[in-house]
Design a protein around this motif. Structure first.
Motif, PDB file in Angstrom:
ATOM      1  N   ASP A 133      22.697   6.139  -6.723  1.00  0.00           N
ATOM      2  CA  ASP A 133      23.030   7.454  -6.733  1.00  0.00           C
ATOM      3  C   ASP A 133      22.843   8.603  -5.569  1.00  0.00           C
ATOM      4  OD1 ASP A 133      24.112   6.922  -9.253  1.00  0.00           O
ATOM      5  OD2 ASP A 133      21.908   7.328 -10.104  1.00  0.00           O
ATOM      6  N   ASP A 134      22.023   9.522  -5.663  1.00  0.00           N
ATOM      7  CA  ASP A 134      21.910  10.415  -4.594  1.00  0.00           C
ATOM      8  C   ASP A 134      20.435  10.440  -3.876  1.00  0.00           C
ATOM      9  OD1 ASP A 134      24.503  11.413  -4.688  1.00  0.00           O
ATOM     10  OD2 ASP A 134      24.009  12.849  -6.107  1.00  0.00           O
ATOM     11  N   ALA A 135      19.678   9.391  -4.572  1.00  0.00           N
ATOM     12  CA  ALA A 135      18.397   9.326  -4.088  1.00  0.00           C
ATOM     13  C   ALA A 135      18.179   8.241  -3.333  1.00  0.00           C
ATOM     14  CB  ALA A 135      17.531   9.423  -5.465  1.00  0.00           C
ATOM     15  N   PRO A 136      17.261   8.252  -2.487  1.00  0.00           N
ATOM     16  CA  PRO A 136      16.531   6.989  -1.730  1.00  0.00           C
ATOM     17  C   PRO A 136      15.987   5.969  -2.946  1.00  0.00           C
ATOM     18  CG  PRO A 136      16.033   8.956  -0.541  1.00  0.00           C
ATOM     19  CD  PRO A 136      16.426   9.491  -1.929  1.00  0.00           C
ATOM     20  N   ALA A 137      16.275   4.816  -2.706  1.00  0.00           N
ATOM     21  CA  ALA A 137      15.625   3.868  -3.833  1.00  0.00           C
ATOM     22  C   ALA A 137      14.784   2.924  -3.098  1.00  0.00           C
ATOM     23  CB  ALA A 137      16.802   2.878  -4.453  1.00  0.00           C
ATOM     24  N   ALA A 138      15.157   2.629  -1.896  1.00  0.00           N
ATOM     25  CA  ALA A 138      14.030   1.579  -1.036  1.00  0.00           C
ATOM     26  C   ALA A 138      14.202   1.562   0.353  1.00  0.00           C
ATOM     27  CB  ALA A 138      14.092   0.296  -1.656  1.00  0.00           C
ATOM     28  N   ILE A 139      13.080   1.690   1.221  1.00  0.00           N
ATOM     29  CA  ILE A 139      13.232   1.455   2.525  1.00  0.00           C
ATOM     30  C   ILE A 139      12.976  -0.077   3.006  1.00  0.00           C
ATOM     31  CG2 ILE A 139      12.349   2.035   4.893  1.00  0.00           C
ATOM     32  CD1 ILE A 139      11.229   4.794   3.486  1.00  0.00           C
ATOM     33  N   VAL A 140      13.710  -0.623   3.486  1.00  0.00           N
ATOM     34  CA  VAL A 140      13.682  -2.094   3.788  1.00  0.00           C
ATOM     35  C   VAL A 140      13.509  -2.528   5.083  1.00  0.00           C
ATOM     36  CG1 VAL A 140      14.903  -2.735   1.521  1.00  0.00           C
ATOM     37  CG2 VAL A 140      16.113  -2.350   3.764  1.00  0.00           C
ATOM     38  N   ASP A 141      13.369  -3.955   5.365  1.00  0.00           N
ATOM     39  CA  ASP A 141      13.176  -4.107   6.402  1.00  0.00           C
ATOM     40  C   ASP A 141      12.179  -3.695   7.686  1.00  0.00           C
ATOM     41  OD1 ASP A 141      13.458  -5.783   8.962  1.00  0.00           O
ATOM     42  OD2 ASP A 141      15.681  -5.364   9.252  1.00  0.00           O
ATOM     43  N   TRP A 142      11.063  -4.119   7.347  1.00  0.00           N
ATOM     44  CA  TRP A 142       9.654  -3.431   8.099  1.00  0.00           C
ATOM     45  C   TRP A 142       9.190  -4.341   9.207  1.00  0.00           C
ATOM     46  CZ3 TRP A 142       7.407   1.229   6.788  1.00  0.00           C
ATOM     47  CH2 TRP A 142       8.020   1.930   5.605  1.00  0.00           C
ATOM     48  N   ARG A 170       0.719  -1.224  -0.090  1.00  0.00           N
ATOM     49  CA  ARG A 170       0.016  -0.063  -0.092  1.00  0.00           C
ATOM     50  C   ARG A 170       0.881   1.334   0.004  1.00  0.00           C
ATOM     51  NH1 ARG A 170      -3.463  -3.556   3.460  1.00  0.00           N
ATOM     52  NH2 ARG A 170      -2.326  -2.416   5.359  1.00  0.00           N
ATOM     53  N   LEU A 171       2.043   1.135   0.619  1.00  0.00           N
ATOM     54  CA  LEU A 171       3.048   2.172   0.784  1.00  0.00           C
ATOM     55  C   LEU A 171       3.528   2.521  -0.779  1.00  0.00           C
ATOM     56  CD1 LEU A 171       4.715   1.788   4.106  1.00  0.00           C
ATOM     57  CD2 LEU A 171       3.268   3.512   3.627  1.00  0.00           C
ATOM     58  N   ALA A 172       3.692   1.453  -1.239  1.00  0.00           N
ATOM     59  CA  ALA A 172       4.472   1.574  -2.743  1.00  0.00           C
ATOM     60  C   ALA A 172       3.304   2.261  -3.728  1.00  0.00           C
ATOM     61  CB  ALA A 172       4.934   0.057  -3.230  1.00  0.00           C
ATOM     62  N   ASP A 173       2.243   1.764  -3.446  1.00  0.00           N
ATOM     63  CA  ASP A 173       0.935   2.380  -4.069  1.00  0.00           C
ATOM     64  C   ASP A 173       0.958   3.913  -4.029  1.00  0.00           C
ATOM     65  OD1 ASP A 173       0.382  -0.136  -5.233  1.00  0.00           O
ATOM     66  OD2 ASP A 173      -1.264  -0.476  -3.855  1.00  0.00           O
ATOM     67  N   LEU A 174       1.518   4.331  -2.839  1.00  0.00           N
ATOM     68  CA  LEU A 174       1.270   5.857  -2.740  1.00  0.00           C
ATOM     69  C   LEU A 174       2.632   6.508  -3.157  1.00  0.00           C
ATOM     70  CD1 LEU A 174      -0.285   6.140   0.843  1.00  0.00           C
ATOM     71  CD2 LEU A 174      -1.318   6.587  -1.456  1.00  0.00           C
ATOM     72  N   GLY A 175       3.465   5.947  -3.678  1.00  0.00           N
ATOM     73  CA  GLY A 175       4.830   6.353  -4.193  1.00  0.00           C
ATOM     74  C   GLY A 175       5.884   6.480  -3.178  1.00  0.00           C
ATOM     75  N   VAL A 176       5.784   5.498  -1.935  1.00  0.00           N
ATOM     76  CA  VAL A 176       6.859   5.640  -0.960  1.00  0.00           C
ATOM     77  C   VAL A 176       7.874   4.310  -1.563  1.00  0.00           C
ATOM     78  CG1 VAL A 176       7.577   4.876   1.340  1.00  0.00           C
ATOM     79  CG2 VAL A 176       5.497   6.131   0.800  1.00  0.00           C
ATOM     80  N   PRO A 177       9.285   4.737  -1.529  1.00  0.00           N
ATOM     81  CA  PRO A 177      10.149   3.849  -2.104  1.00  0.00           C
ATOM     82  C   PRO A 177      10.415   2.996  -1.101  1.00  0.00           C
ATOM     83  CG  PRO A 177      11.258   5.747  -1.177  1.00  0.00           C
ATOM     84  CD  PRO A 177       9.701   6.031  -1.079  1.00  0.00           C
ATOM     85  N   VAL A 178       9.859   1.467  -1.627  1.00  0.00           N
ATOM     86  CA  VAL A 178       9.882   0.244  -0.865  1.00  0.00           C
ATOM     87  C   VAL A 178       9.980  -0.775  -1.947  1.00  0.00           C
ATOM     88  CG1 VAL A 178       8.606   0.959   1.115  1.00  0.00           C
ATOM     89  CG2 VAL A 178       7.419  -0.103  -0.735  1.00  0.00           C
ATOM     90  N   ALA A 179      10.366  -1.935  -1.376  1.00  0.00           N
ATOM     91  CA  ALA A 179      10.569  -3.113  -2.434  1.00  0.00           C
ATOM     92  C   ALA A 179       9.395  -4.207  -2.022  1.00  0.00           C
ATOM     93  CB  ALA A 179      11.649  -3.421  -2.270  1.00  0.00           C
ATOM     94  N   PRO A 180       8.025  -4.120  -2.013  1.00  0.00           N
ATOM     95  CA  PRO A 180       7.414  -5.373  -1.876  1.00  0.00           C
ATOM     96  C   PRO A 180       7.747  -6.692  -2.087  1.00  0.00           C
ATOM     97  CG  PRO A 180       6.148  -3.249  -2.676  1.00  0.00           C
ATOM     98  CD  PRO A 180       7.582  -3.090  -2.830  1.00  0.00           C
ATOM     99  N   PRO A 181       7.458  -7.673  -1.495  1.00  0.00           N
ATOM    100  CA  PRO A 181       7.889  -8.948  -1.704  1.00  0.00           C
ATOM    101  C   PRO A 181       6.854  -9.372  -2.960  1.00  0.00           C
ATOM    102  CG  PRO A 181       6.518  -8.986   0.183  1.00  0.00           C
ATOM    103  CD  PRO A 181       6.522  -7.513   0.089  1.00  0.00           C
ATOM    104  N   LEU A 182       7.241 -10.502  -3.375  1.00  0.00           N
ATOM    105  CA  LEU A 182       6.638 -11.063  -4.416  1.00  0.00           C
ATOM    106  C   LEU A 182       5.750 -12.185  -3.994  1.00  0.00           C
ATOM    107  CD1 LEU A 182       9.867 -11.784  -6.756  1.00  0.00           C
ATOM    108  CD2 LEU A 182       8.199  -9.715  -7.226  1.00  0.00           C
ATOM    109  N   ALA A 183       4.639 -12.603  -4.714  1.00  0.00           N
ATOM    110  CA  ALA A 183       3.925 -13.556  -4.230  1.00  0.00           C
ATOM    111  C   ALA A 183       4.208 -14.875  -5.053  1.00  0.00           C
ATOM    112  CB  ALA A 183       2.406 -13.162  -4.720  1.00  0.00           C
ATOM    113  N   HIS A 184       3.963 -16.067  -4.254  1.00  0.00           N
ATOM    114  CA  HIS A 184       4.420 -17.343  -4.776  1.00  0.00           C
ATOM    115  C   HIS A 184       3.003 -17.749  -5.497  1.00  0.00           C
ATOM    116  CE1 HIS A 184       2.703 -19.087  -1.377  1.00  0.00           C
ATOM    117  NE2 HIS A 184       3.805 -18.692  -0.548  1.00  0.00           N
ATOM    118  N   ARG A 185       3.279 -19.181  -6.154  1.00  0.00           N
ATOM    119  CA  ARG A 185       2.156 -19.493  -6.818  1.00  0.00           C
ATOM    120  C   ARG A 185       0.605 -19.931  -6.118  1.00  0.00           C
ATOM    121  NH1 ARG A 185       5.317 -25.163  -7.911  1.00  0.00           N
ATOM    122  NH2 ARG A 185       4.917 -26.320  -6.091  1.00  0.00           N
ATOM    123  N   GLU A 186       1.012 -19.890  -4.760  1.00  0.00           N
ATOM    124  CA  GLU A 186      -0.139 -20.277  -3.977  1.00  0.00           C
ATOM    125  C   GLU A 186      -0.952 -18.719  -3.576  1.00  0.00           C
ATOM    126  OE1 GLU A 186       0.910 -22.686  -0.721  1.00  0.00           O
ATOM    127  OE2 GLU A 186       1.583 -24.234  -1.906  1.00  0.00           O
ATOM    128  N   GLY A 187      -0.060 -17.590  -4.166  1.00  0.00           N
ATOM    129  CA  GLY A 187      -0.901 -16.274  -3.945  1.00  0.00           C
ATOM    130  C   GLY A 187      -0.190 -15.641  -2.667  1.00  0.00           C
TER     131      GLY A 187
END
Length: 338
Positions: free
Chosen positions: A223-232, A68-85
């Motif tokens: 570079d000089d820009a935040p790319a992702a906030i990790v470890d939530w 949901r944060l990513a949808d608002l433009g916050v730089p995060v790296a949401p996880p991928l869903a596996h085949r069971e969703g």
């Protein structure tokens, strides 16, 4: 490779191809991470093994928040869903999550300009503001306007802990330079607490949703820009302004134990504007975090009680900061609140 993850089972579950390389990521004191390269791409594989945060259902709730944060433009790296969703894979009783690999590196406050320090404060303020938008009220453990229920450290308990740690130092053989430094700082801190014991703060201020562990190793720059906030993993309801102060005390501490106050001022001004925090809220947070640092010995407890030396390198600056902060208390408050 120690603690090698079950790559075959995980990659089949994620339909992520065949492993070409898997290397441990060294940074981080709790969960284990791996840089994973497969025939389908590059990934970050996280093994959630900290018992306090490894419940799969809780991990998935945090994953939904980051999406949901990513949808608002916050730089995060949401996880991928596996085949069971799902976004958490439990294999052999262990919980794993697969994230896209984010190219980037970590930067501490000494590598940031004053303008970049302001950008950092604005980013954390945006995180707090966006979390209030995406986290449902029913998910709160208490109303956001109520004070945090955790009481501040009792000096009597701290004096007892200091005595116990000093006993650990005396018993350690052969004595080394770390023991001598620890002894000096423990005696110094006891004297400071005796002098300032009457300044114990009340309960914390207004709470809100926070990242919970915002520091240089949990922020990737490209570079000089935040790319992702990790470890939530520590996402939760806490006094927001205290997270802002704690983060600044990590980003902007110098090896000598002093804070770079001009950068702190730029950071704090941008944070207040982005988060809608008041100067009085920041001033109260400074007082509580100062007191927290004055009473905190987690690095020495790891070293002497658990035999875990991974945080030893942080001890010189962190222990010196508590002393400097006490001496420069008014200047630190001014930097955060004006």
């Amino acid at each position: 490779m120690p603690h090698a993850p079950p790559l075959g089972a995980l990659l089949r579950l994620y339909s992520a191809g065949t492993a070409l390389a898997c290397e441990p990521v060294d940074q981080g004191l709790l969960n284990r991470g791996y840089r994973l390269c497969t025939t389908r791409g590059r990934y970050f594989l996280k093994h959630h093994f900290d018992p306090d945060t490894a419940d799969p259902a809780a991990i998935e709730r945090r994953h939904r928040a980051t999406q949901r944060l990513a949808d608002l433009g916050v730089p995060v790296a949401p996880p991928l869903a596996h085949r069971e969703g799902r976004t958490v894979a439990v294999v052999g009783g262990h919980a794993y999550a697969l994230h896209p690999w984010i190219d980037g590196g970590h930067r501490h406050g000494g590598q940031l300009t004053r303008a970049e320090s302001a950008r950092l404060g604005a980013l954390l303020g945006a995180v707090h503001a966006c979390l209030e938008r995406v986290m449902p009220p029913k998910g709160r453990t208490r109303p956001a306007t109520s004070p945090h229920p955790v009481t501040s450290a009792d000096p009597a308990d701290t004096f007892a802990l200091i005595d116990d740690l000093l006993a650990h130092v005396r018993r350690h053989r052969p004595a080394d330079a770390f023991d001598e430094h620890a002894r000096h700082r423990l005696l110094e801190r006891r004297a400071l607490l005796e002098q300032h014991a009457d300044r114990r703060p009340p309960r914390g201020g207004p709470v809100g949703w926070v990242h919970g562990d915002f520091h240089p190793f949990n922020l990737l720059y490209k570079d000089d820009a935040p790319a992702a906030i990790v470890d939530w993993d520590r996402l939760g309801v806490q006094p927001r302004a205290e997270e802002a102060v704690r983060a600044a005390a990590i980003f902007f501490v110098r090896p000598s134990g002093r804070l770079h106050l001009p950068k702190v001022r730029a950071y704090a001004h941008a944070y207040r504007r982005a988060a809608g925090a008041t100067p009085s809220e920041l001033a109260a947070a400074v007082h509580r975090v100062w007191w927290e640092r004055l009473n905190d010995f987690w690095m020495l407890r790891w070293h002497y009680e658990r035999g875990d030396t991974r945080a030893d390198c942080q001890f010189p600056a962190a222990s010196a900061l508590a002393v400097w902060w006490t001496r420069e208390y008014d200047a630190v408050c001014d930097a955060f609140a004006r």
